[in-house]
Enzyme design. Sequence first.
Site, PDB file in Angstrom:
ATOM      1  CG  ASP A   2      38.810  50.040  59.438  1.00  8.07           C
ATOM      2  OD1 ASP A   2      39.540  48.808  59.558  1.00  8.07           O
ATOM      3  OD2 ASP A   2      39.072  51.156  59.180  1.00  8.07           O
ATOM      4  N   GLY A   5      42.061  45.456  64.443  1.00  7.31           N
ATOM      5  CA  GLY A   5      43.204  45.253  64.941  1.00  7.31           C
ATOM      6  C   GLY A   5      43.838  46.366  65.617  1.00  7.31           C
ATOM      7  NE  ARG A  15      45.907  42.788  62.489  1.00  8.17           N
ATOM      8  CZ  ARG A  15      45.500  43.698  62.246  1.00  8.17           C
ATOM      9  NH1 ARG A  15      46.226  44.827  62.757  1.00  8.17           N
ATOM     10  NH2 ARG A  15      44.806  44.137  61.330  1.00  8.17           N
ATOM     11  CG  ASN A  50      40.626  42.243  54.207  1.00  5.30           C
ATOM     12  OD1 ASN A  50      39.303  42.644  54.647  1.00  5.30           O
ATOM     13  ND2 ASN A  50      41.343  43.699  54.098  1.00  5.30           N
ATOM     14  CD1 TRP A  51      41.582  37.891  48.840  1.00  5.80           C
ATOM     15  CD2 TRP A  51      42.406  36.197  50.281  1.00  5.80           C
ATOM     16  NE1 TRP A  51      40.677  37.088  48.916  1.00  5.80           N
ATOM     17  CE2 TRP A  51      40.946  35.860  49.839  1.00  5.80           C
ATOM     18  CE3 TRP A  51      42.792  35.137  51.023  1.00  5.80           C
ATOM     19  CZ2 TRP A  51      40.194  35.003  50.188  1.00  5.80           C
ATOM     20  CZ3 TRP A  51      42.251  34.293  51.508  1.00  5.80           C
ATOM     21  CH2 TRP A  51      40.786  33.991  51.067  1.00  5.80           C
ATOM     22  NE  ARG A 176      40.982  54.000  52.932  1.00  6.66           N
ATOM     23  CZ  ARG A 176      41.547  54.305  54.135  1.00  6.66           C
ATOM     24  NH1 ARG A 176      41.727  55.555  54.582  1.00  6.66           N
ATOM     25  NH2 ARG A 176      42.441  53.160  54.783  1.00  6.66           N
TER      26      ARG A 176
END
Length: 222
Positions: A2, A5, A15, A50-51, A176
């Site tokens: 993660d 971006g 990005r 992620n779509w 998380r």
Amino acid sequence: MDGNGRWASQRGLPRVAGHRAGAESLRKAIRTAVEHGVEALTVYAFSSENWRRSSEEISDLTSLMRYYLERELATFEKEGVRLQIIGDFSAFGSELAAKLSRAVERTSGNRRITLVVALNYGSQAEIAAAARKLAERARSGAVDPADICPAMLEAELQTANLPELDLLIRTSGEERLSNFLLWQAAYAELVFLDTLWPDFDEATFTHAIEQYRGRHRRFGGR
């Protein structure tokens, strides 16, 4: 993995530049994992959520996957990396899905490390699918519902052939699991890092492994 971006935004870059940098970090992570004797390295490359991102970014990610696969496949074969995919990667189209399937097949005999790539993956959907399989077996009479146990459900997960999950690392400051390996992480050690994924280098990975090795794992015992 993660923070691609945000890494790009901090540098005034598109990005996709962050995703490219993230691909380089994956290369380093595989190398570091091998050096530390890691049996399996699982990376969350594209979640089922992620779509919701822009069509442009999804296109960039898909193109990068194709490029990375074509560039790295020979290296995987040379370095003994076995590729495995979890998630429904057919959603990326027949051409890319076929390339991914061929890559899995071509590396199936490699034994140095297993690289598991989660594509269009969501842990809740994985658990639900496993439950459906057991329900079908129960309905057909192949299994008594009273006999269903955690081990039986675990055997229906896409990770059933992999070693137990020991360490789960989340980068970018988020704390998380975001629908990643929820069942498998039941007794995993968790490490949350402020490091953005493109900055996740050999030293950062090694430090996380050292944290893991320094913990006392009780598995619910004293």
